[in-house]
Design an enzyme around this catalytic site. Structure first.
Site, short mmCIF file in Angstrom:
data_model
loop_
_atom_site.label_atom_id
_atom_site.label_comp_id
_atom_site.label_asym_id
_atom_site.label_seq_id
_atom_site.Cartn_x
_atom_site.Cartn_y
_atom_site.Cartn_z
N ASP A 279 0.87 -1.16 0.00
CA ASP A 279 0.00 0.00 0.00
C ASP A 279 0.92 1.23 0.00
OD1 ASP A 279 -2.07 1.80 0.09
OD2 ASP A 279 -3.07 0.89 1.82
C1 BGC Z 1 -4.95 3.46 0.27
C2 BGC Z 1 -5.07 2.47 -0.87
C3 BGC Z 1 -4.95 3.19 -2.18
C4 BGC Z 1 -3.62 3.94 -2.21
C5 BGC Z 1 -3.38 4.69 -3.51
C6 BGC Z 1 -3.71 4.34 0.13
O1 BGC Z 1 -3.77 5.40 1.03
O2 BGC Z 1 -4.91 2.78 1.49
O3 BGC Z 1 -6.30 1.80 -0.78
O4 BGC Z 1 -5.07 2.31 -3.25
O5 BGC Z 1 -3.60 4.87 -1.16
O6 BGC Z 1 -4.18 5.79 -3.61
#
Ligand code: BGC
Length: 785
Positions: A279
Site C-alpha cells: 500500500d
Molecule cells: C490506500 C489504498 C490506495 C492507495 C493509492 C492508500 O492510502 O490505502 O487503498 O489504493 O492509497 O491511492
C-alpha cells in the site's frame, strides 16, 4: 524527453568507455529477449528503479516534481517506472473500489475525463448478486482500459470486524464467503477487459486509526477462517493480476514484510504467481515526502518476503535497495523473482499491447449499470403497513434531512470517484414524477450549501483529501411549520446521511449513534405527521452501520439505500416508486448497541488515543458468528432484508446424507406475493464441535433467484466440498471437516431459518494440510464458545 537525455548520456559513456554504440543498443529488450536475459542485463540502479515505484507524479492533479516522469493519466495513484534501455514501459495504477479515480480535467485540454461513480462496496455486496457485480466490474474495466490505465487498485475486501472502521464502506461484509465471492465477481468483470486489479488490503487491515503501524494480534485460526478466507476465495477463483499488502503489522510483522503471509500462505499454499505491491508508503510508521532520503521501509525484508513492488516509491527506499544490492545483503534470488513477476505483469498490460485507448468510455451506458446495481443493493429494513412502494404522485412529499438535498454518492479518500454529476434524492424523486414541498426545499437548499461550504473549508485546513469527515448539523425545524407541512403533504421522507473515509475511524457518538439534532428531527417530524395520520419514511444514505434500535419504532418504513453512486437519487426513486423491488440483504449485523460487538472492547486498540496494539480477542466470533452463537439479539441481523413480495421455501434436498467428498444442496423458492421480485437464499451449516469450538452456524453458500413473477418458482442448487465444511484445527495445522452430524439450514436471513436437513460425516476428513503460521507475538486469550 527526460528519457532521451538519459539515453544520449548513456551512449556517450559507452562510446567513451570503448564500447560501440551498437552494443549499447543491443541491450536485451522486454518482449524480445527472455526475462532472465533482461534481468541479467540490469544494473543495481535499474533493478531499484523497477522494484521501487516512481513516486506519485500527477496525483491529485499535481504537476510532476523535478525528476519525476511525465504523466500519462493525471490523477492516477502510481505505477511502475519504465527503463527505456531495456524496452520496459511504465504502466499506470489508479484507484479505486467504487470506480476509476483520475483527475477529470487537464490543463490546456478541453476534454474531460470523468469516470462513473458506482455504488460503494457495502452496497454492491448487499445485492448478493455475483452476476450483477461482474457486470459492474465489466463497466468499470472498460473505463480503466479506455482511459489508458493498466491496473485498478480494487477491490477492497477487508472484513468488517467493527462497525466503526472508517473504510467499511469500501469493504463488503463481516463474512469472508460473501467478501470473497463478491470480490471474485468484481475481479472477473474488470479483468475480462485485459486490464488488471489489485486485491487489497492483504490482510487484517480492519481499522484506520494508526493504520500505518498498528500491530494487529490475531490468532492463526482467526487469520485463516476470517481474515484470509475471502482473499483466498478471490485469489484462487479470479486470479487478480496484483495484490496490495496492508499497512498494519500482523503479530508483530508488517504485512508487506511477512513471510507467513506472503511466502507461506499466498505463494506456497495458494500458488499465487502474480505481482504483490505495498500500500502507499506501506511498511513503516511514517514518511515525510517522496524525496525524503532519511526514512525508508525495510525494503530488504519486504522483498525477501515476496512483496515485489514498493509503492509509490521513495528516494530513501531506492537508496537502501541499491546499497543492499551492491553489498550483497539482500537475497539476489528473491530480488530476481520479484523482478520477474513485475516484468510478467508488464507484459500482460494494454500498455505493452500498445492499446489505443479512446479516452471516451461509454459513460452513458455505465450510468444505467450503476443505477440498476444500486437498486439491487438497497435493503428494505422496515415497511409497516406497506408504505412502500409509495405510488401516490398527486399529493406532495415533505422531504427532511440535509442529505436529501445533497445526496452522498460515495465515501471519501482513495475510494472516491470524480464523477461528472450525481443525482440527489430530490432530483430523483422529482424526475420520477413526485411533487416535493417547495417551502422545505427553499429552506434546505441554501442551508445545506452554506454548511457544506464551511465543512469543506474545515477539511481543507485539516489535511484535505485525508481530513476526517464531519457531518453538517441538521437544519432546525420549527414546530408550527412542521404542523403545517403535516397537514398539507401526504407523507414525510427523512434522509439520514453519513460519510467517512481513509485515515479516520468513525466515532461512537454522533456517528454510530444518531446526533441529538437527528433524534430531534425524527421525533418532531414523526409526531407531527403521525398526529395527522400520515406516514414517515426514512432513507439511510450511509456507508457503514449505524444504530437503529432506539428510533426504528418511531417511523413507518426504513430503506437502507447505502451510498448508491452517481445515480443514487434515481436509484432510490426506482425503489421508492416500485419500479424496482428491493432485493438487498444485510452483509453485516446492525447491533442494538455498539458494545454488543465483542470487538468493541478492543477497537481501535491500545492506548485508545494512539493505538499501537489491537488484540483480536473475539477470535473467529466476528459479526453474526458472535451474535448468533452467544444469543445476542441484533436490531437487524446478518442476511436480513425485506421485499415488496413474499417468498416460500420448499423441497430442500441433499444429494447425500452421508458426506464423503461433495454435497449438493437444492431448494425451491416461490414468489407467493403480488409483485415480481428476487430473493437471496442463504445456506448455513451447523457443524459438530469436538476438535474445536464452532459458531452455531456459518454461511457456506448463497445465491439469488432471477426475477420471479408472482407464482413463479426457481430451484437453486449449491455444491459444498470438504474444505467448505472444514474448520481450521490449530493442533493439526489443517482444515478438517470433522466427523459427526451437520445441519444444513436454509435461511432467508441468519436468524430466519426456513428449512433444515441433517447429514453426517463418518470419519474426520483432512481437507487441506497447511503450514504453521502467525504465531502470536504477545499473550492473548481468544473468545471460545
Ligand atoms: C490506500 C489504498 C490506495 C492507495 C493509492 C492508500 O492510502 O490505502 O487503498 O489504493 O492509497 O491511492
Amino acid at each position: 524527453m527526460k528519457q532521451n537525455i538519459k539515453t544520449v548520456a548513456l551512449s556517450l559513456v559507452c562510446v567513451l568507455g570503448g564500447i560501440s554504440l551498437s552494443n549499447a543498443q543491443k541491450a536485451p529488450q522486454l518482449g524480445k529477449a527472455s526475462l532472465d536475459e533482461v534481468i541479467a542485463a540490469m544494473t543495481a540502479e535499474e533493478k531499484a528503479e523497477l522494484l521501487i515505484g516512481p513516486g506519485m507524479p500527477g496525483y491529485a492533479g499535481l504537476v510532476p516534481l523535478e525528476g519525476e516522469p511525465d504523466v500519462r493519466v493525471l490523477g492516477a495513484a502510481g505505477g511502475n517506472a519504465g527503463i527505456e534501455r531495456l524496452g520496459i514501459p511504465e504502466t499506470v495504477f489508479a484507484d479505486g473500489p467504487a470506480g476509476l479515480r483520475i483527475q477529470p480535467k487537464r490543463e490546456n485540454d478541453p476534454n474531460t475525463y470523468y469516470a462513473t461513480a458506482f455504488p460503494v462496496g457495502t452496497s454492491l455486496a448487499s445485492s448478493w448478486n455475483t452476476q450483477l457485480i461482474e457486470e459492474v466490474g465489466k463497466a468499470m474495466g472498460e473505463e480503466v482500459k479506455e482511459y489508458g490505465v493498466d491496473v485498478l487498485l480494487a477491490p477492497a475486501l477487508n472484513i468488517h470486524r467493527n462497525p466503526l472502521n472508517g473504510r467499511n464502506f469500501e469493504y463488503y461484509s463481516e463474512d469472508p464467503l460473501v467478501a470473497g465471492k463478491i470480490a471474485s465477481a468484481y475481479v472477473r468483470g474488470i479483468q475480462s477487459h485485459d486490464v488488471g486489479t489489485s486485491v487489497k488490503h492483504f490482510a487484517a487491515n480492519n481499522q484506520e486509526s494508526n493504520r500505518l503501524s498498528v500491530n494487529a494480534h490475531v490468532s492463526e485460526r482467526a487469520m485463516r477462517e476470517i481474515y484470509l478466507r475471502g482473499f483466498e476465495i478471490a485469489i484462487k477463483e479470479a486470479k487478480p493480476w496484483t495484490i496490495m499488502t496492508a499497512y498494519n503489522k500482523i503479530d508483530g510483522t508488517y504485512a508487506s514484510a511477512s513471510n507467513d503471509l506472503l511466502k507461506t500462505v499466498l505463494r506456497e499454499e495458494w500458488g499465487y504467481e502474480g505481482l504483490v505491491m505495498t500500500d502507499w508508503f506501506g511498511g513503516y510508521p511514517g514518511f515525510e515526502t517522496i524525496t525524503d532520503t532519511t526514512r525508508s521501509s525495510d525494503v530488504v525484508a519486504q522483498l525477501e518476503a515476496g512483496n515485489d513492488l514498493m509503492m509509490p516509491g521513495t528516494v530513501a527506499q531506492k537508496n537502501a535497495l541499491i546499497k543492499a544490492l551492491k553489498d550483497g545483503s539482500i537475497d539476489e534470488a528473491a530480488v530476481n523473482a520479484s523482478l520477474k513477476r513485475i516484468l510478467n505483469y508488464i507484459l500482460k498490460t494494454p500498455t505493452v499491447a500498445k492499446y489505443k485507448y479512446s479516452d471516451k468510455p461509454d459513460l452513458k451506458a455505465h450510468a444505467e449499470v450503476t443505477r440498476n446495481a444500486a437498486t439491487e443493493g438497497m435493503v428494505l429494513l422496515k415497511n409497516e403497513g406497506d408504505v412502500l412502494p409509495y405510488t401516490n404522485k398527486s399529493g406532495t412529499l415533505a422531504v427532511f434531512g440535509d442529505t436529501s438535498y445533497d445526496f452522498i454518492a460515495g465515501g471519501t479518500g482513495s475510494g472516491d470517484v470524480n464523477e461528472a454529476y450525481s443525482v440527489s434524492l430530490i432530483e430523483g424523486l422529482t424526475g420520477a414524477g413526485y411533487q416535493i414541498d417547495t417551502d422545505l426545499q427553499s429552506a434546505y437548499v441554501p442551508f445545506v450549501k452554506e454548511m457544506t461550504a464551511k465543512e469543506m473549508k474545515r477539511r481543507e485546513e485539516n489535511g484535505g483529501l485525508l481530513a476526517d469527515v464531519q457531518r453538517i448539523p441538521e437544519m432546525p425545524l420549527d414546530k408550527d411549520l412542521l404542523a403545517k407541512k403535516a397537514k398539507a403533504s401526504e407523507v414525510a421522507v427523512i434522509t439520514i446521511g453519513r460519510n467517512a473515509g481513509e485515515q479516520h475511524d468513525r466515532k461512537v457518538s454522533n456517528d454510530f449513534y444518531l446526533g441529538q439534532d437527528e433524534v430531534k428531527m425524527i421525533n418532531t417530524v414523526s409526531e407531527a405527521f403521525h398526529a395527522e395520520g400520515k406516514k414517515v419514511i426514512v432513507i439511510l444514505n450511509i456507508g457503514g452501520v449505524i444504530e437503529t434500535a432506539s428510533w426504528k419504532d418511531k417511523v413507518d418504513a426504513i430503506l437502507l439505500a447505502w451510498q448508491a453512486g452517481q445515480e443514487g437519487g434515481n436509484s432510490v426513486a426506482d425503489v421508492f416508486s416500485g419500479v424496482k423491488n428491493p432485493s438487498g440483504k444485510l452483509t453485516m449485523t446492525f447491533p442494538v448497541d455498539y458494545n454488543n460487538h465483542p470487538s468493541a472492547a478492543n477497537f481501535p486498540g491500545f492506548p485508545a488515543h494512539d493505538p499501537k496494539e489491537v488484540f483480536y480477542e473475539e477470535g473467529i466470533y466476528v459479526g453474526y458468528r458472535y451474535f448468533n452463537t452467544f444469543g445476542v439479539k441484533p436490531s437487524y441481523e446478518f442476511g436480513f432484508g425485506q421485499s415488496y413480495t413474499t417468498f416460500e421455501y420448499a423441497d430442500l434436498k441433499l444429494s447425500t446424507t452421508r458426506f464423503t467428498d461433495e454435497l449438493e444442496v437444492s431448494v425451491k423458492v416461490t414468489n407467493t406475493g403480488a409483485v415480481a421480485g428476487k430473493e437471496v437464499v442463504q445456506v448455513y451449516v451447523a457443524a459438530p464441535a469436538q476438535l474445536a469450538d464452532k459458531p452455531s452456524e456459518e454461511l457456506k453458500a448463497f445465491g439469488k433467484t432471477e426475477v420471479l413473477e408472482p407464482g413463479q418458482s426457481e430451484t437453486l442448487s449449491f455444491k459444498l466440498t470438504a474444505k467448505d465444511l472444514a474448520s481450521f484445527i490449530d493442533a493439526q495445522s489443517a482444515w478438517v471437516a470433522e466427523k459427526g452430524t451437520y445441519t444444513v439450514k436454509i435461511g432467508a436471513s441468519s436468524l430466519d431459518i426456513q428449512l433444515k436437513e441433517d447429514f453426517t460425516i463418518a470419519e474426520d476428513i483432512t481437507a487441506e494440510k497447511v503450514n504453521n503460521a502467525f504465531d502470536l507475538d504477545a499473550e492473548m486469550e481468544t473468545l471460545k464458545n
